[in-house]
Design a protein around this motif. Sequence first.
Motif, mmCIF file in Angstrom:
data_model
loop_
_atom_site.group_PDB
_atom_site.id
_atom_site.type_symbol
_atom_site.label_atom_id
_atom_site.label_comp_id
_atom_site.label_asym_id
_atom_site.label_seq_id
_atom_site.Cartn_x
_atom_site.Cartn_y
_atom_site.Cartn_z
ATOM 1 N N HIS A 1 0.706 -1.219 -0.073
ATOM 2 C CA HIS A 1 0.105 0.021 -0.168
ATOM 3 C C HIS A 1 0.918 1.425 -0.121
ATOM 4 C CE1 HIS A 1 0.922 0.400 4.148
ATOM 5 N NE2 HIS A 1 0.499 -0.906 4.605
ATOM 6 N N LEU A 2 0.219 2.381 0.136
ATOM 7 C CA LEU A 2 1.073 3.677 -0.011
ATOM 8 C C LEU A 2 1.876 3.877 0.932
ATOM 9 C CD1 LEU A 2 -2.200 6.079 -0.971
ATOM 10 C CD2 LEU A 2 0.130 5.470 -2.309
ATOM 11 N N GLY A 3 1.961 3.396 2.208
ATOM 12 C CA GLY A 3 3.010 3.363 3.209
ATOM 13 C C GLY A 3 4.006 2.603 3.020
ATOM 14 N N HIS A 4 3.764 1.453 2.408
ATOM 15 C CA HIS A 4 4.896 0.451 1.967
ATOM 16 C C HIS A 4 5.638 1.151 0.970
ATOM 17 C CE1 HIS A 4 2.177 -3.001 3.493
ATOM 18 N NE2 HIS A 4 2.932 -2.711 4.444
ATOM 19 N N GLN A 5 4.869 1.662 0.046
ATOM 20 C CA GLN A 5 5.670 2.583 -1.243
ATOM 21 C C GLN A 5 6.364 3.537 -0.551
ATOM 22 O OE1 GLN A 5 2.543 3.309 -4.383
ATOM 23 N NE2 GLN A 5 1.307 1.747 -3.305
ATOM 24 N N PHE B 1 -14.562 -0.682 -2.586
ATOM 25 C CA PHE B 1 -13.331 -0.481 -3.549
ATOM 26 C C PHE B 1 -12.606 0.919 -3.665
ATOM 27 C CE2 PHE B 1 -15.919 -3.954 -5.282
ATOM 28 C CZ PHE B 1 -15.197 -5.179 -4.717
ATOM 29 N N PRO B 2 -13.642 2.164 -3.582
ATOM 30 C CA PRO B 2 -12.840 3.318 -3.562
ATOM 31 C C PRO B 2 -11.812 3.525 -2.471
ATOM 32 C CG PRO B 2 -15.187 3.573 -4.208
ATOM 33 C CD PRO B 2 -14.953 2.171 -3.603
ATOM 34 N N THR B 3 -12.351 3.009 -1.181
ATOM 35 C CA THR B 3 -11.392 3.492 -0.058
ATOM 36 C C THR B 3 -10.217 2.374 -0.072
ATOM 37 O OG1 THR B 3 -13.280 3.928 1.478
ATOM 38 C CG2 THR B 3 -11.091 2.809 2.604
ATOM 39 N N ALA B 4 -10.460 1.180 -0.539
ATOM 40 C CA ALA B 4 -9.247 0.409 -0.864
ATOM 41 C C ALA B 4 -8.292 0.896 -1.875
ATOM 42 C CB ALA B 4 -9.625 -1.233 -1.260
ATOM 43 N N ALA B 5 -8.818 1.312 -2.818
ATOM 44 C CA ALA B 5 -7.893 2.000 -3.823
ATOM 45 C C ALA B 5 -7.112 3.345 -3.406
ATOM 46 C CB ALA B 5 -8.498 2.566 -5.196
ATOM 47 N N THR B 6 -7.770 4.040 -2.535
ATOM 48 C CA THR B 6 -7.131 5.413 -2.061
ATOM 49 C C THR B 6 -6.077 4.809 -0.880
ATOM 50 O OG1 THR B 6 -9.104 6.576 -1.924
ATOM 51 C CG2 THR B 6 -7.397 7.198 -0.409
ATOM 52 N N LEU B 7 -6.291 3.776 -0.213
ATOM 53 C CA LEU B 7 -5.115 3.528 0.771
ATOM 54 C C LEU B 7 -4.041 2.611 0.054
ATOM 55 C CD1 LEU B 7 -7.581 2.113 3.486
ATOM 56 C CD2 LEU B 7 -6.152 4.247 3.293
ATOM 57 N N LEU B 8 -4.330 2.041 -1.214
ATOM 58 C CA LEU B 8 -3.399 1.243 -1.979
ATOM 59 C C LEU B 8 -2.611 1.880 -2.807
ATOM 60 C CD1 LEU B 8 -5.490 -2.040 -2.679
ATOM 61 C CD2 LEU B 8 -3.270 -1.998 -1.457
ATOM 62 N N GLY B 9 -3.257 2.940 -3.341
ATOM 63 C CA GLY B 9 -2.739 3.907 -4.442
ATOM 64 C C GLY B 9 -3.025 3.072 -5.739
ATOM 65 N N ARG B 10 -3.963 2.391 -5.843
ATOM 66 C CA ARG B 10 -3.996 1.811 -7.259
ATOM 67 C C ARG B 10 -5.321 0.985 -7.041
ATOM 68 N NH1 ARG B 10 -0.462 -1.460 -4.409
ATOM 69 N NH2 ARG B 10 -1.309 -3.445 -3.998
ATOM 70 N N SER B 11 -6.007 0.541 -8.072
ATOM 71 C CA SER B 11 -7.133 -0.395 -7.743
ATOM 72 C C SER B 11 -7.016 -1.648 -7.149
ATOM 73 C CB SER B 11 -7.777 -0.598 -9.359
ATOM 74 O OG SER B 11 -8.046 0.908 -9.937
ATOM 75 N N TYR B 12 -7.724 -2.133 -6.536
ATOM 76 C CA TYR B 12 -7.757 -3.249 -5.805
ATOM 77 C C TYR B 12 -7.891 -4.201 -6.762
ATOM 78 C CZ TYR B 12 -9.567 -7.489 -3.539
ATOM 79 O OH TYR B 12 -9.899 -8.880 -3.232
ATOM 80 N N THR B 13 -7.136 -5.522 -7.028
ATOM 81 C CA THR B 13 -7.190 -6.568 -7.824
ATOM 82 C C THR B 13 -6.877 -7.806 -7.168
ATOM 83 O OG1 THR B 13 -4.829 -6.538 -8.579
ATOM 84 C CG2 THR B 13 -6.401 -4.998 -9.798
ATOM 85 N N VAL B 14 -7.396 -8.775 -7.700
ATOM 86 C CA VAL B 14 -6.988 -10.295 -7.682
ATOM 87 C C VAL B 14 -6.226 -10.887 -8.357
ATOM 88 C CG1 VAL B 14 -8.896 -10.441 -5.884
ATOM 89 C CG2 VAL B 14 -9.289 -11.251 -8.190
ATOM 90 N N PHE B 15 -5.338 -11.840 -8.157
ATOM 91 C CA PHE B 15 -4.570 -12.515 -9.240
ATOM 92 C C PHE B 15 -4.529 -13.770 -9.126
ATOM 93 C CE2 PHE B 15 -0.341 -13.908 -10.352
ATOM 94 C CZ PHE B 15 -0.024 -13.352 -11.563
ATOM 95 N N GLY B 16 -4.303 -14.715 -10.289
ATOM 96 C CA GLY B 16 -4.355 -16.023 -10.281
ATOM 97 C C GLY B 16 -4.131 -16.786 -11.775
ATOM 98 N N ILE C 1 -3.890 9.081 5.937
ATOM 99 C CA ILE C 1 -4.945 9.580 4.780
ATOM 100 C C ILE C 1 -6.223 9.824 5.711
ATOM 101 C CG2 ILE C 1 -6.189 9.190 2.724
ATOM 102 C CD1 ILE C 1 -3.900 7.861 1.779
ATOM 103 N N GLY C 2 -6.946 10.907 5.501
ATOM 104 C CA GLY C 2 -7.904 11.104 6.325
ATOM 105 C C GLY C 2 -8.039 10.911 7.851
ATOM 106 N N GLY C 3 -6.789 11.398 8.309
ATOM 107 C CA GLY C 3 -6.617 11.112 9.866
ATOM 108 C C GLY C 3 -6.361 9.670 10.372
ATOM 109 N N GLN C 4 -6.296 8.651 9.402
ATOM 110 C CA GLN C 4 -5.958 7.447 9.708
ATOM 111 C C GLN C 4 -4.809 6.831 9.157
ATOM 112 O OE1 GLN C 4 -9.974 5.285 8.360
ATOM 113 N NE2 GLN C 4 -10.100 4.771 10.593
ATOM 114 N N VAL C 5 -4.023 6.054 9.874
ATOM 115 C CA VAL C 5 -2.831 5.524 9.299
ATOM 116 C C VAL C 5 -2.884 4.409 8.523
ATOM 117 C CG1 VAL C 5 -0.611 4.325 9.993
ATOM 118 C CG2 VAL C 5 -1.496 5.936 11.621
#
Length: 304
Positions: free
Chosen positions: A28-32, A177-192, A158-162
């Motif tokens: 996520h954005l913190g990791h980045q 999904f919008p909140t997940a995307a905001t925290l990830l810095g990209r759209s949420y996806t699954v992979f397989g 972001i928005g007062g939350q870590v």
Amino acid sequence: MQVLRSIDALSALPGPLALAVGVFDGIHLGHQEVIRAAQEHATQHHGTAVVVTFDPHPAQVLRPGAAPKLLCGPRHQQLILAQTGIEHLLACPFTTETARTPARDFIRQLTAAARPLGCISVGYTWSFGHGREGNIHLLMDMGQQLDFAVYGVPPLKIGGQVVSSTLIREAISRGDFPTAATLLGRSYTVFGTVVEGRKLGRQLGFPTANVDVENEQLPPIGVYAVEARIGTQWLPAVANLGRRPTVVENAEPTLEVHLLDWSGDVYGKDMEVRFTRLLRNEMKFSGLEELKAQIARDIVAARG
């Protein structure tokens, strides 16, 4: 991307090495921010940036009954890291023996393998080593002793939350999904990987790709408008994440993807799926004809 499986393998990379160390589930954005600090150090000192993580997730070894659901599996993690510009990943095998390694010994192993070690970048509150004795203060002390820089990246808010993997898991679990995307810095996806299924969709006139998903944290069961990536191409699609109650009793949840306006053989290929919106909840139909009619309506809704 080059994936290393032992600390000793770092010796083959041109130094100075800039190591971004952490679990990085979801990236996520913190990791980045932690990864970016290592990348910038590597650029400034003409060295090599390496992400250092652990496989499996330490919680799966230390508390398997209470381990969090993973936001991304190993191959998905590699795909996302490659998109950030990372070319080298050290996936340290994590065992109960690893967990008993003193924090200072772990850092000495990294220092001895690197040629040389230029910096270590971590989240400021990250802890590691036996008894979680390792922290930013221990790292700074060892950096002075062994001559490497230390970057302790403060928590990102972001928005007062870590920003955290826990918050992202909570958002995905409720289909936000919008909140997940905001925290990830990209759209949420699954992979397989696409695997063979019962081919019922093909019999109904709507062939589906059955995706063996790496991700453990999934959104609520339902039918979704999605986009699916095969190779470099993103394609509109409809996905059913569910137990298929019309045709199977008490089945485990599966992800079936019907690609719109596309045909071809996708068996054995990797697929990344990006959720757009929920079309409806999963339901049980009286028979296959009723199911077929509903799938046709789902496709129309997905195009809308």
